[in-house]
Design an enzyme around this catalytic site. Sequence first.
Site, mmCIF file in Angstrom:
data_model
loop_
_atom_site.group_PDB
_atom_site.id
_atom_site.type_symbol
_atom_site.label_atom_id
_atom_site.label_comp_id
_atom_site.label_asym_id
_atom_site.label_seq_id
_atom_site.Cartn_x
_atom_site.Cartn_y
_atom_site.Cartn_z
ATOM 1 N N HIS A 205 0.796 -0.940 -0.379
ATOM 2 C CA HIS A 205 -0.280 0.432 -0.354
ATOM 3 C C HIS A 205 0.909 0.859 0.239
ATOM 4 O O HIS A 205 0.270 1.828 -0.120
ATOM 5 C CB HIS A 205 -1.190 0.099 0.584
ATOM 6 C CG HIS A 205 -0.284 0.399 2.597
ATOM 7 N ND1 HIS A 205 -0.057 -0.160 2.941
ATOM 8 C CD2 HIS A 205 -0.039 1.885 3.179
ATOM 9 C CE1 HIS A 205 0.175 0.028 4.203
ATOM 10 N NE2 HIS A 205 0.374 1.364 4.124
HETATM 11 C C1 UD1 Z 1 -2.471 5.554 5.378
HETATM 12 C C2 UD1 Z 1 -1.832 6.014 5.982
HETATM 13 C C3 UD1 Z 1 -0.013 4.631 6.363
HETATM 14 C C4 UD1 Z 1 -1.371 3.674 6.630
HETATM 15 C C5 UD1 Z 1 -2.032 2.760 6.353
HETATM 16 C C6 UD1 Z 1 -2.111 1.681 6.363
HETATM 17 C C7 UD1 Z 1 -1.209 8.054 5.664
HETATM 18 C C8 UD1 Z 1 -0.265 10.019 5.290
HETATM 19 N N1 UD1 Z 1 -0.922 6.877 5.564
HETATM 20 O O1 UD1 Z 1 -2.434 5.097 4.109
HETATM 21 O O2 UD1 Z 1 0.959 5.545 7.327
HETATM 22 O O3 UD1 Z 1 0.723 2.531 6.394
HETATM 23 O O4 UD1 Z 1 -2.771 4.292 6.314
HETATM 24 O O5 UD1 Z 1 -3.771 1.502 5.778
HETATM 25 O O6 UD1 Z 1 -1.825 8.635 7.026
HETATM 26 N N2 UD1 Z 1 -9.382 3.705 0.610
HETATM 27 C C9 UD1 Z 1 -10.716 3.975 1.113
HETATM 28 N N3 UD1 Z 1 -11.117 3.424 1.641
HETATM 29 C C10 UD1 Z 1 -10.756 3.403 3.559
HETATM 30 C C11 UD1 Z 1 -9.683 4.339 3.684
HETATM 31 C C12 UD1 Z 1 -8.771 4.541 1.730
HETATM 32 O O7 UD1 Z 1 -10.602 3.022 -0.374
HETATM 33 O O8 UD1 Z 1 -11.144 3.476 3.849
HETATM 34 C C13 UD1 Z 1 -8.531 4.547 -0.796
HETATM 35 C C14 UD1 Z 1 -9.370 5.929 -1.057
HETATM 36 O O9 UD1 Z 1 -9.201 6.068 -1.937
HETATM 37 C C15 UD1 Z 1 -8.017 6.616 -0.512
HETATM 38 C C16 UD1 Z 1 -6.481 6.142 -0.422
HETATM 39 O O10 UD1 Z 1 -7.127 4.329 -0.009
HETATM 40 O O11 UD1 Z 1 -8.000 7.846 -0.877
HETATM 41 C C17 UD1 Z 1 -5.889 6.188 0.474
HETATM 42 O O12 UD1 Z 1 -5.953 6.115 2.124
HETATM 43 P P1 UD1 Z 1 -5.464 7.481 2.219
HETATM 44 O O13 UD1 Z 1 -5.591 7.115 4.559
HETATM 45 O O14 UD1 Z 1 -5.439 8.606 2.332
HETATM 46 O O15 UD1 Z 1 -4.094 6.820 2.633
HETATM 47 P P2 UD1 Z 1 -3.708 5.169 2.976
HETATM 48 O O16 UD1 Z 1 -2.287 4.806 1.892
HETATM 49 O O17 UD1 Z 1 -4.844 4.516 3.548
#
Ligand code: UD1
Length: 365
Positions: A205
């Site tokens: 991820h």
């Molecule tokens: C976040 C953390 C990362 C952690 C990871 C664990 C930051 C900068 N990053 O990254 O350190 O290791 O979580 O998972 O805070 N999305 C969904 N459903 C959800 C959540 C996210 O579809 O419930 C998708 C969305 O498209 C979103 C993308 O995942 O834009 C990224 O989510 P985001 O919370 O921005 O960061 P992570 O990559 O999950």
Amino acid sequence: MKIILVAGARPNFMKIAPLMAEFRKHPELECRLVHTGQHYDESMSQIFFDELNIAPPDVNLEVGSGSHARQTAEIMTRFEPVLERERPDAVLVVGDVNSTIACGLVAVKMGVRLIHVEAGLRSFDRRMPEEINRVLTDAISDLLFCSEQSGVDNLRREGIAAEKIFLVGNVMIDTLLAHRRRAEASGILDRLKLSAREYAVLTLHRPSNVDSAVSLAGIVEALDAIQKDLPVIFPAHPRAWKGIEAAGFSERLNEMPRLRAMAPLGYLDFMKLMSSARLVLTDSGGIQEETTILGVPCLTLRANTERPVTVEMGTNRLVGSSREGILEGYRGITARSREGAVMPPLWDGRAAERIARIVPEALRV
Ligand code: UD1
């Protein structure tokens, strides 16, 4: 003494669970749980509350996804009125996600003391958003709880006063040890028709991997070779799918007969899947720690780690994201017999208990 605990993203929930449970044993502590809503899918959030018996959050800020600036700003804007209303004595944040720094900043600017659990970890790679979150959160925290000695050393080098720093062990491992027996009872191997030690687990991820066509290309090539040898189970983070599709690799992965991609799993199923695997390939931070305690070889698809104890004492190897690096690491594992589990100092399931003992005393002064 009122404390607001903050959780926002998947790796926060298993850290918050033992803290909530231990804090509740101290009658002088009144706790509130704020969920920022950074992660919101059932499989990324609610299932962990259910499986780890975390009480429903008192407040959910429901911020959802967005760019870093938008997400961080939105969390701050929505957290501020909660602090105005609750007037806590301290805010406790865990880990290194955007929710951690966002809520930390709001707290200190309102004169509320800040507690950081999992402080001091450093990858020394400022291109990682998490590294920025770590450095900044530690710089403004009043109490810093470290999971390994490298964290203490990094904080001291950055000039943080020794009396603010406590080496307490690893709250994520508290959760693993507390739920190990329940995880063992999971039927995931039967459901996926797998035999113990006859498959690999993959998670991906990190933006440096899934948002980069070059890194993805190396990983995809390595996976193609590995899956010819051993089935690979891939519970995919939503972000990984997006990256894979954007870079045009989904068809290639779908054509690999023994690579099985699926939706993210709950905590108990995933622990069982990991503990019975021949090896784990990952770019996660927490999984490097969990495989160390489970004694399962871990290949970390990154050039660096903020958790060096997992490499020094544990089963972790940094292999980067090139085809050659990953395959060399893979061959190294299959040639070796399974390595035994090790326990870095204080990873004994009692980190949250130590934190809960220190916090009321430290806040009193
Ligand atoms: C976040 C953390 C990362 C952690 C990871 C664990 C930051 C900068 N990053 O990254 O350190 O290791 O979580 O998972 O805070 N999305 C969904 N459903 C959800 C959540 C996210 O579809 O419930 C998708 C969305 O498209 C979103 C993308 O995942 O834009 C990224 O989510 P985001 O919370 O921005 O960061 P992570 O990559 O999950």
